[in-house]
Design an enzyme around this catalytic site. Structure first.
Site, PDB file in Angstrom:
ATOM      1  N   THR A 156      88.527 -16.111 -32.208  1.00 12.84           N
ATOM      2  CA  THR A 156      88.408 -17.210 -31.241  1.00 12.84           C
ATOM      3  C   THR A 156      87.610 -16.761 -30.019  1.00 12.84           C
ATOM      4  O   THR A 156      86.741 -17.486 -29.523  1.00 12.84           O
ATOM      5  CB  THR A 156      89.816 -17.676 -30.788  1.00 12.84           C
ATOM      6  OG1 THR A 156      90.560 -18.016 -31.947  1.00 12.84           O
ATOM      7  CG2 THR A 156      89.746 -18.866 -29.858  1.00 12.84           C
ATOM      8  N   HIS A 182      84.012 -16.725 -30.811  1.00  9.54           N
ATOM      9  CA  HIS A 182      83.415 -18.074 -30.761  1.00  9.54           C
ATOM     10  C   HIS A 182      83.112 -18.467 -29.321  1.00  9.54           C
ATOM     11  O   HIS A 182      82.053 -19.011 -29.014  1.00  9.54           O
ATOM     12  CB  HIS A 182      84.381 -19.111 -31.355  1.00  9.54           C
ATOM     13  CG  HIS A 182      84.502 -19.043 -32.837  1.00  9.54           C
ATOM     14  ND1 HIS A 182      83.452 -19.312 -33.672  1.00  9.54           N
ATOM     15  CD2 HIS A 182      85.542 -18.723 -33.644  1.00  9.54           C
ATOM     16  CE1 HIS A 182      83.836 -19.166 -34.936  1.00  9.54           C
ATOM     17  NE2 HIS A 182      85.110 -18.798 -34.937  1.00  9.54           N
TER      18      HIS A 182
HETATM   19 ZN   LIG Z   1      93.873 -14.544 -31.656  1.00  8.52          ZN
END
Ligand SMILES: [Zn+2]
Ligand SMILES: [Zn+2]
Length: 356
Positions: free
Chosen positions: A44, A47
């Site tokens: 994440t 990203h």
């Molecule tokens: Zn994580």
């Protein structure tokens, strides 16, 4: 606590991040202030760092990145009861309402009112982080904080693998990024009969092997459907742990999953995926289970138990340790795919102490 601290900031709505300084966070009556000992880079975060379409819609810079961590509690709010100064904690990163129907019926991990630490709030790429008492997970003392930091993604792997029967089952783990390789290790630790890892990156396939995969398949080099049928007496696998989010990989998995099998999906496709629902889902009688975060807190107890069992080898999962100043190197590694978990240490002292 007064003073300034070093942080990695998502400063602007564009790719990258910067090393910066800000005030040590003030805590409310129900919060705890934690001195971060180790924090790891999540997919994440990668990203958000690269500023993809999802991040552009979700993230509001400037803010401090990071959510996977372990640290020592240095201050507690006036109403805090379960945590003391000196405790070593990690965080469940879903900050939920604790009052809705889902929260009060054991499904807090899918509360509609969820804020995510280090996504919607200031995170852990910092010397200090403030978290609600209810999100602090108390760790045993004397364990390498890097291992404690990766409990959150490890929880994703555990939730995926343990969302149905697993003992004695054949399992395909599709996508062997950090959570995928952890899923391989978890499946072996809880006695899956045969674990098949599917991944395009050779470095990660090698890690999957080290973590106990019985069969590794690079779908760029051989047909995963034919190979898996060969490995499973023509029946297909009982369980698919879908960690890739890749449309082609998902379609292939629906072909090599056994009739009546279970597909647990954690990977996030970037767009809608057209599927042959009639032939691949309905007539095969399979179950598809979406995996959001970790069950609060059932999954955390499973993670704790697995670590204590000694059956999980976390050593091979953590491939790189860096001082936080070198976060760019960490994100480059994540982009290349040539890594497992990358751990950052907020200070030179912590890096020197734990980088062994
Ligand atoms: Zn994580
Ligand atoms: Zn709720």
């Amino acid at each position: 606590m007064e003073g300034k601290m070093k942080v990695v900031m998502k400063q602007e709505a564009k790719a990258g991040a910067v090393l910066s300084e800000m005030d040590i966070p003030k805590i409310g009556p129900k919060d705890v202030l934690v001195k971060v000992m180790a924090t790891s880079i999540c997919g994440t975060d990668a990203h958000i760092y690269s500023w993809d379409a999802w991040s552009q819609n979700r993230i509001k810079p400037p803010y401090v990145m990071g959510h996977e961590f372990a640290g020592e509690v240095v201050e507690i709010g006036a109403d805090v009861k379960s945590i003391q100064v000196g405790d070593i904690v990690s965080a469940e990163t879903h900050i939920v309402c604790n009052t809705c129907e889902l929260c009060t019926t054991g499904k807090a991990h899918i509360c509609k009112d969820t804020a995510i630490l280090g996504v919607d709030t200031n995170g852990t790429y910092a010397e200090y982080v403030a978290i609600p008492e209810t999100n602090a997970w108390k760790n045993p003392k004397g364990i390498d904080p890097a291992y404690l930091a990766v409990q959150e993604p490890l929880g994703n792997a555990v939730h995926t693998i343990m969302s149905g029967d697993i003992i004695g089952k054949t399992v395909a783990v599709v996508g062997c990024g950090p959570i995928g390789i952890m899923a391989v290790a978890v499946a072996k630790a809880v006695s899956a009969s045969k674990v098949i890892a599917i991944e395009v990156n050779e470095y990660r396939l090698e890690l999957a092997k080290q973590l106990g995969a019985d069969v590794v398949i690079n779908p760029m080099k051989e047909d995963p459907i034919a190979r898996i049928l060969e490995e499973t007496e023509g029946l297909g696998v009982d369980v698919v742990a879908e960690m890739s989010g890749n449309a082609i990989a998902i379609k292939q998995a629906l072909k090599y999953i056994k009739l009546g099998g279970r597909m647990a999906m954690l990977g996030i496709p970037t767009a809608e995926v057209p599927l042959d629902i009639a032939n691949d889902i309905v007539f095969k009688g399979i179950t598809i289970h979406g995996i959001a975060g970790r069950k609060m807190y059932e999954t955390w107890y499973q993670v704790k138990g697995l670590i204590e069992s000694g059956n999980l080898n976390l050593d091979a999962i953590i491939t790189h340790r860096l001082p936080m100043e070198e976060f760019e190197k960490g994100f480059d590694l994540m982009a290349s795919g040539d890594c497992g978990k990358v751990v950052l240490y907020p200070t030179k002292e912590l890096f020197d102490t734990y980088n062994k």
